[in-house]
Design a protein around this motif. Sequence first.
Motif, PDB file in Angstrom:
ATOM      1  N   ASP A  94      18.160   1.099   4.506  1.00  0.00           N
ATOM      2  CA  ASP A  94      18.037   0.989   3.054  1.00  0.00           C
ATOM      3  C   ASP A  94      16.638   0.538   2.629  1.00  0.00           C
ATOM      4  O   ASP A  94      16.024   1.130   1.751  1.00  0.00           O
ATOM      5  N   VAL A  95      16.174  -0.545   3.246  1.00  0.00           N
ATOM      6  CA  VAL A  95      14.837  -1.069   2.932  1.00  0.00           C
ATOM      7  C   VAL A  95      13.791   0.009   3.165  1.00  0.00           C
ATOM      8  O   VAL A  95      12.942   0.280   2.316  1.00  0.00           O
ATOM      9  N   ALA A 108       9.856   3.919   1.369  1.00  0.00           N
ATOM     10  CA  ALA A 108       9.281   5.236   1.631  1.00  0.00           C
ATOM     11  C   ALA A 108       9.120   6.057   0.360  1.00  0.00           C
ATOM     12  O   ALA A 108       8.359   7.012   0.315  1.00  0.00           O
ATOM     13  N   THR A 109       9.845   5.672  -0.673  1.00  0.00           N
ATOM     14  CA  THR A 109       9.723   6.431  -1.923  1.00  0.00           C
ATOM     15  C   THR A 109       8.521   5.985  -2.743  1.00  0.00           C
ATOM     16  O   THR A 109       8.169   6.625  -3.728  1.00  0.00           O
ATOM     17  N   LEU A 110       7.906   4.867  -2.342  1.00  0.00           N
ATOM     18  CA  LEU A 110       6.777   4.359  -3.124  1.00  0.00           C
ATOM     19  C   LEU A 110       5.473   5.010  -2.675  1.00  0.00           C
ATOM     20  O   LEU A 110       5.286   5.267  -1.487  1.00  0.00           O
ATOM     21  N   TYR A 123       1.406   1.213  -3.514  1.00  0.00           N
ATOM     22  CA  TYR A 123       2.364   0.135  -3.738  1.00  0.00           C
ATOM     23  C   TYR A 123       2.972  -0.361  -2.422  1.00  0.00           C
ATOM     24  O   TYR A 123       3.266  -1.528  -2.256  1.00  0.00           O
ATOM     25  N   ALA A 124       3.159   0.575  -1.533  1.00  0.00           N
ATOM     26  CA  ALA A 124       3.902   0.216  -0.322  1.00  0.00           C
ATOM     27  C   ALA A 124       2.997  -0.255   0.803  1.00  0.00           C
ATOM     28  O   ALA A 124       3.454  -0.763   1.802  1.00  0.00           O
ATOM     29  N   GLY A 125       1.699  -0.056   0.639  1.00  0.00           N
ATOM     30  CA  GLY A 125       0.798  -0.475   1.708  1.00  0.00           C
ATOM     31  C   GLY A 125       0.695   0.589   2.777  1.00  0.00           C
ATOM     32  O   GLY A 125       1.421   1.582   2.755  1.00  0.00           O
ATOM     33  N   GLY A 184       0.786  -5.843  -6.257  1.00  0.00           N
ATOM     34  CA  GLY A 184       1.905  -4.910  -6.256  1.00  0.00           C
ATOM     35  C   GLY A 184       2.469  -4.694  -4.875  1.00  0.00           C
ATOM     36  O   GLY A 184       3.678  -4.607  -4.692  1.00  0.00           O
ATOM     37  N   LEU A 185       1.581  -4.674  -3.896  1.00  0.00           N
ATOM     38  CA  LEU A 185       1.995  -4.321  -2.549  1.00  0.00           C
ATOM     39  C   LEU A 185       3.129  -5.187  -2.020  1.00  0.00           C
ATOM     40  O   LEU A 185       4.236  -4.726  -1.775  1.00  0.00           O
ATOM     41  N   ASP A 186       2.876  -6.482  -1.896  1.00  0.00           N
ATOM     42  CA  ASP A 186       3.932  -7.296  -1.302  1.00  0.00           C
ATOM     43  C   ASP A 186       5.096  -7.517  -2.257  1.00  0.00           C
ATOM     44  O   ASP A 186       6.212  -7.755  -1.838  1.00  0.00           O
ATOM     45  N   TYR A 187       4.850  -7.410  -3.518  1.00  0.00           N
ATOM     46  CA  TYR A 187       5.956  -7.551  -4.455  1.00  0.00           C
ATOM     47  C   TYR A 187       7.045  -6.543  -4.130  1.00  0.00           C
ATOM     48  O   TYR A 187       8.228  -6.873  -4.006  1.00  0.00           O
ATOM     49  N   PHE A 188       6.621  -5.292  -3.953  1.00  0.00           N
ATOM     50  CA  PHE A 188       7.628  -4.269  -3.691  1.00  0.00           C
ATOM     51  C   PHE A 188       8.266  -4.422  -2.322  1.00  0.00           C
ATOM     52  O   PHE A 188       9.450  -4.169  -2.138  1.00  0.00           O
TER      53      PHE A 188
END
Lengths: 313, 478
Positions: free
Chosen positions: A27-28, A33-35, A39-41, A195-199
Motif C-alpha cells: 500500500d505504502v 509510486a503515484t507521486l 514529491y516522492a524523492g 514536500g518530500l518527507d511529508y508525503f
Amino acid sequence: MLARTADNLFWLSRYVERAESLARILDVALRLATLPSAYAGSSNEWESAIDTAACSQAFYAAYPIANEKNVTEFIIAGETNPSSIRRCIENARHNARAVRTAITTEVWEILNDAWNQLQRIKLKNMNGQELTRFLSFVKEVSLRFDGTAYRTMLRTDHYWFQRLGMFIERSDNTARLLDVKYHVLLPEQEPVGGGLDYFQWSALLRSLSALNSYHLIYREGIKPWLVADFLILRSEQPRSLISTYKNLNEVLDLLSERYGRQGPSQRLVRSTFADLQNVDTDRLFQQGLHEFLVAFLGENNRLGMAISEQYLQ
Amino acid sequence: MAAFDEMRGHDDAVRPVYRDIAEWFEAAPQELITSRKAEAEAFFRRIGITFAVYGDEQGAERIIPFDILPRVITSGEWARLAEGLEQRVRAINAFIGDVYGAREVVKAGIVPEDLILANPAFRPEMTRIKPPKDIYAHIAGIDMVRTGPDEFFVLEDNARTPSGVSYMLENREAMLRLFPELLGRQKIKPVDQYPEELLATLRSVAPPTAPGEPTVVVLTPGPYNSAYYEHSFLADRMGVELVEGPDLFVRGNVVYMRTTEGPKRVDVIYRRVDDEYLDPLTFRPDSTLGVPGLMSAYKARNVTITNAVGTGVADDKAIYSYMPDIVRFFTGKDAMLKNIETYRCREPKMLSHVLANIGELVVKEVNGSGGYGMLVGPHATKAQREAFALKVKANPDNYIAQPTLALSTVPCFVEEGLAPRHVDLRPFVLSGSDKVRIVPGGLTRVALKKGSLVVNSSQGGGTKDTWVVDADSSAGTA
C-alpha cells in the motif's frame, strides 16, 4: 493444552498479521509510486518495500530489479518467497485446520473462506484496480480474524497464545517499517517540512490507518520525530511498540497466573517493556533511531524464541 | 426384478412415510431446488468438510456430493434394526475376546482356526493383552442394505475404525439450515447427541488405574489424512484433545501428552490410526504416526485403546459368512439381522458353484474394501468375468461370492432430474461397559452413477440425510 496446539495458535495469528503487514507495505509503495519524483524523492519505493518485507535475498535471487511488477508479484505470490501473502494465508489456514478444536467455528470460517477465495483470485499480472481490491481483501481478512477471535473465543490459554503470536509479529512489523523508512528518509539531519518527507511519512501513517489519529494526538504537522514517538512510545496508538509490549506483558502474566509458574518469557517481556517506558525521545534521536530499532528487533526475536521454548515444544 | 424404491415402493405409489417429502419436492419450483442444492454445497465447503484425494496435487480437497432429498426409515423399522444391531455387535465383541482368549468358537467347530490365524488382521500380541472391561469393537459401523419393505441385510461389518459419522451429523445440520419448513412437518429422531454418547462410551471403558475423570484423546494421523475433518470434528464436539503421535509419549508404561503445562496423563485413546502404525516398537518400525511404547502401556492396562488392537479379525468377508453361527454361539439366539447368502470359494463345492454362475454373482476379495477388488457379474463383460475367474481359481481362499441383490433405491437429484439411485445404510454402534448406544439412523450412502451399486466416495458415491421418523409402525409398509 497440547504444546503443538499452542504452537499452531501462535503461528496461525502470526501469519495472518504478517499477511496484513505485507499488504500495508505494498500500500505504502503504491501510494508513493503515484507521486512525481519531486514529491516522492529519488529513493526507490519498491526497493524499500522489499527491505521492509525482509525478503531482499530471496527477491534478488529471482528478479534483477525492484519495480512495481516484480515486487508486487513476489510479495503477493512469488514461488520462491516463503513469506508471500498467499503462503501466509495458506499457512494460517493450515495451522487453523490442525487446531480446529481450539478455535471457534467462526474463526475457522474466516480463514477457510479466505483460503477458498484465494484459490479463485488471479494472483499474477493484476491491474491497478485488481491490486487495490486484493490488498483490501487481505486487510479485511486480518480485521475479521482479529475481531472474530476477540468476540467469540473463550478467554483461556487458547486465546492468549493466539494473541501472543499476533503481538510479536506486529511489534516486528512496526519496528521494521519505521526502521526502513527512517533509513531512507533521513540519512542526515535534513531540513524537515519539505514536500518530500511529508508525503513519505503521511503515506506511512496512512498505510497504518494512523494518519488521522496522528493529527488527533499531536495537533500539528507531520514531523519525523513525532512519527517515531507515535509509533514507538504512545500507548494510545494500538500498533506502537509500547502498546504491543503492554499487551504481551499482560498476556504472559495471565499465562503464568493460570499455570502457576513464571519463566524466561515473563522476565524478558518485563525488561523490554520497562525499557520502552523509560525511553526519552530526545535521547532516542541522539543515540540513533536505527540502532534502537535494531536492538528492539533482536529483543523481540528473543522473546518469540523464549515463548517457543517455554510453552510450544 | 426391479429394485424396490423406498419412496415409490414396487408399484409407483408413494409410501406413506415419504408423502410429505414427495409433496414438498413436487410443489417446490425448480429454481428453489437448484438454489438449495448450491447452498448445500456452499455449506459443506464453508465448514471445510472435505476429504483429500490421494494422488491429487497438494491442496486439492473435495466434498462428498450431498443429495438434498432425505432417506426415511420408520421408527418401527428402526426399532427392529437397532435390536438386531445390538445383538450382532455384542456377538462380535464376544467373538474377538474369544479369538484372543480360549478360542471356544474354534473348539466348537464353528469357525476354522486357520481362517483366524492366517488372517492378516490377526494380532498375536493380543493373546497376551486383555483390554479393560473386555470390550474390543467400541465403535462399530454395520453396513446394511435393503431389498424390500421388510427386507434388510447386513452387507459388511466394520470393526476397525469405521468413518462417516461426521457426515451423518453435518448432513442433518445442512438439512436443518436449508429445509426448516420440510423438517418442521415431521417428527425426526435427533442424531446430534452422538458425540456425547461417544464420550460416555469412551469414559466407561477407562482403565482401572484412571482417576475419577478419565482423560480421553482422539489420535489422528494428521491433517493430510483423508478423514482428518472427522477426527477434528469429533474431538471438538467431545471437548477433548486431538493429538498426533508425536504429541504423546510413554514413561513407566503410562501414556502422557505434551502440554503447555508439562506432561499430562492420558487414559483412553480413540485412535483413528491403523494397527500397523500404532507403535513402532511393536509394529511397523518406520511409522511416525504412532507412539513408541504404547503397546507396553496397553499391556500394563494403563491405557485403553479404542477400538482395541486386532479387531480386524472380525470384519473380513470370510468371517462374515460365519456370522449367523457366531451370533447364535455367543448369544444363544438366532441372528435377528440377516446375512446375505455367501459362498466361500475356499470350499471346493462352493467354488465350482461360483465359477459356474459367475455371471449372476458378486465376487469379492476377502480383505478388499472401498469397492475395489470385486466383480459385479451381471455388469461385467465376458472377458472381465473370465479374467476374474482365473484369479479366483488361482487363490480361492481369497474370495467369497454373493448373489447380486436388487438393492433398494431412493430418488436423487441428478443431472437428468429426479431419478432413483441405489443406497446403503451405515448405523454406528457404540459399546461401552455400561450399555450399547445407537443413534437412530446412520449414514446413507448413495451410488450416484446410474445403475451403479458401488456407494464408496472414492468411486462416485454421495450421501443423504437419514431420517428415522416417528410414525406409527403400520405407516412404514406400503
